[in-house]
Scaffold this active site. Structure first.
Site, PDB file in Angstrom:
ATOM      1  N   HIS A 479       0.778  -1.272  -0.248  1.00 35.58           N
ATOM      2  CA  HIS A 479       0.079   0.262   0.162  1.00 35.58           C
ATOM      3  C   HIS A 479       0.814   1.264  -0.152  1.00 35.58           C
ATOM      4  O   HIS A 479       0.540   2.513  -0.148  1.00 35.58           O
ATOM      5  CB  HIS A 479      -0.875   0.333   1.277  1.00 35.58           C
ATOM      6  CG  HIS A 479      -2.331   0.886   1.025  1.00 35.58           C
ATOM      7  ND1 HIS A 479      -2.570   1.273  -0.085  1.00 35.58           N
ATOM      8  CD2 HIS A 479      -3.524   0.785   1.883  1.00 35.58           C
ATOM      9  CE1 HIS A 479      -3.717   2.104   0.044  1.00 35.58           C
ATOM     10  NE2 HIS A 479      -4.147   1.302   1.057  1.00 35.58           N
ATOM     11  N   ASP A 483      -2.181   2.241  -4.593  1.00 40.85           N
ATOM     12  CA  ASP A 483      -3.537   2.729  -3.837  1.00 40.85           C
ATOM     13  C   ASP A 483      -4.509   1.742  -3.813  1.00 40.85           C
ATOM     14  O   ASP A 483      -4.522   0.896  -4.880  1.00 40.85           O
ATOM     15  CB  ASP A 483      -3.858   3.919  -4.411  1.00 40.85           C
ATOM     16  CG  ASP A 483      -2.829   5.138  -4.026  1.00 40.85           C
ATOM     17  OD1 ASP A 483      -2.173   4.894  -3.032  1.00 40.85           O
ATOM     18  OD2 ASP A 483      -2.817   6.331  -4.886  1.00 40.85           O
TER      19      ASP A 483
END
Length: 508
Positions: A479, A483
């Site tokens: 992450h 995204d």
């Protein structure tokens, strides 16, 4: 005649090293392949062997100097007066230098072969021969186990195995000595002579406690306030290297909170005597230790998150069933599901390039190619062979590569080069019956796709409930650079390509 000793290839993306230790001095005689010095990089320790037999002339790069790849380290003079002298701690009944293949009672050293890029040590897992056994040239003597693969060591010549220096369970360095063979007519007589000489040689070996530590290690110990007795050396003869200091410092930092949180030092709860008698304790293999360390490092380093979707496998299964016989007849390999998933992932990675990228410091490195890792279960543990440039391969080429590398993985024949450089990984837990799981990233990659079992489930199609062959898909991603939008988009593109395989042909 003078021969140059240069810095060897140090590994992928490694361009320089520090000269840690010289084992020889100018004027010393050296044998071919005898270790001259040890280099230290950010990741590993590299030993530099002598390219020829001769006399060490000038040392150009001294201990502590930083050198680049192919830089000049030293020179060796060759000639009649440069033949290597017998080592002082060897008995006189060793008539030939290391590696000698001459018959008529000569001795031949069995050395650790090249273990692969960035691999410097291995564990002796199994000896197939015992001292006194007769062996033929190229017959397997023993098997070594590295962090990734198993390496078989063949006999360099025909003769008798006269001495085993590294027993099962011992850790050996690349280029180290494993055993000694007696070759030729004197093979039988040489075996007991070597056995008698072994204790004397062993007694003359240095204890390792007065071995000079690497200069960079001394500097690191001074900076971190660590003494040498707090560090377990992993270099030659127990020499302390820079990475050993880093490990000791990390262990000390971790031990402080652990000690306050856990006053008791016992690693596990007490076990009743009757239960303990039925337990079996087996040392973890180096491969299993590496798998455990890398998976935990991945969880500790990446901001890992998993997103899920499901795919209707009807169209892929129909297409496969329609053409599998013709496919196998023409290409000589079965048409499986992995080629469809590999193609679908390559297609999706073009649209969402961050899933095919990695973090390097404060930079993001985007890969304009796809080296696809295919996670493969083997009897010794999980390995990930890499199919290079998978985005430019046909279905047949992908299936052939998967079949070939899968077979080599199960036989323990994969080289280190075949498991390096992957940019994305596919893991198929469905072959074992897994319905749902969250795969762990394969660092430094930023994405891994988990495939699962195909199962008939009720689905609503055009207002009606019908049974469809469904598979859950899981994408674990980092992450920090991927995204949620990118991760979901990637999975949807994979799903679309599999539910309508014609999109792959039309690049849609």
């Amino acid at each position: 005649m003078s021969t140059e000793v240069r810095v060897p290839t140090l590994g992928e993306s490694v361009t320089e090293a520090t000269v840690a230790t010289w084992f020889k001095k100018p004027g010393d005689t050296v044998a071919a392949d005898e270790m001259l010095c040890e280099l230290e990089t950010d990741k590993v320790t590299v030993e530099v062997p002598s390219p020829v037999a001769g006399t060490l002339g000038e040392i150009v790069a001294a201990e502590g100097d930083t050198v680049g790849v192919d830089a000049l380290l030293a020179t060796i003079s060759e000639g009649q007066g440069a033949a290597p002298a017998p080592a002082p701690d060897k008995a006189e009944d060793t008539p030939k230098a290391a590696g000698s293949g001459s018959a008529s009672g000569g001795s031949v050293d069995v050395m650790v072969p090249t273990l692969g890029e960035s691999v410097t040590e291995a564990t002796v897992s199994t000896w197939f021969k015992q001292v006194g056994d007769s062996v033929t040239q190229d017959e397997m003597l023993c098997e070594l186990e590295t962090d990734k693969v198993s390496v078989e060591v063949p006999a360099p010549a025909s003769g008798t195995l006269s001495e085993i220096i590294a027993g099962e369970g011992d850790t050996v360095q690349a280029g180290g000595k494993l055993a000694v063979m007696a070759s030729g007519d004197g093979a039988a007589a040489a075996a007991p002579a070597k056995s008698e000489a072994a204790p004397a040689a062993a007694s003359g070996e240095p204890s390792g406690k007065d071995v000079e530590d690497a200069p960079s290690a001394k500097k690191a110990m001074a900076e971190k306030g660590i003494t040498a007795d707090q560090v377990q050396g992993s270099g030659r003869d127990g020499r302390v290297m820079k990475e050993d200091v880093a490990r000791a410092a990390a262990a000390a930092t971790a031990a402080a909170p652990a000690a306050s949180a856990q006053p008791a030092q016992a690693p596990r709860a007490p076990v009743p005597a009757d239960d303990a008698a039925r337990e079996e304790r087996v040392k973890m293999t180096r491969l299993r230790q590496t798998i455990a360390r890398r998976l935990k490092d991945s969880q500790n380093t990446a901001a890992m998150l998993t997103t899920y979707n499901e795919v209707d496998m009807t169209e892929v299964m129909a297409l496969r069933n329609a053409y599998k016989d013709e496919f196998q007849k023409k290409h000589g390999v079965k048409l499986g599901f992995m080629s469809f998933f590999t193609k679908a992932c390559c297609h999706a990675l073009k649209e969402v390039p961050e899933v095919n990228a990695e973090i390097d410091g404060t930079d993001i490195v985007y890969k304009n190619f796809v080296h696809m890792g295919i996670a493969t279960g083997t009897p010794t543990g999980l390995v990930v062979p890499v199919i290079r440039d998978a985005d430019s391969l046909s279905f047949a080429d992908i299936e052939k590569a998967i079949a070939e590398k899968g077979a080599r993985a199960r036989d323990g024949k994969l080289s280190m080069a075949e498991m390096q450089g992957g940019t994305f990984t596919i893991s198929n837990g469905g072959v074992y019956g897994s319905l749902m799981s969250s795969p762990i990233l394969n660092p430094p990659q930023s994405g891994i796709l988990g495939m699962h079992k195909i199962q008939q489930r009720p689905m609503v199609m055009n207002g009606e409930i019908v049974a469809r062959p469904m598979m859950y898909l899981a994408l674990s991603y980092d992450h920090r650079i991927v995204d949620g939008k990118g991760a979901v988009t990637f999975l949807v593109r994979v799903k679309d390509a599999l539910e309508d395989p014609r999109r792959l042909l039309m690049d849609l």
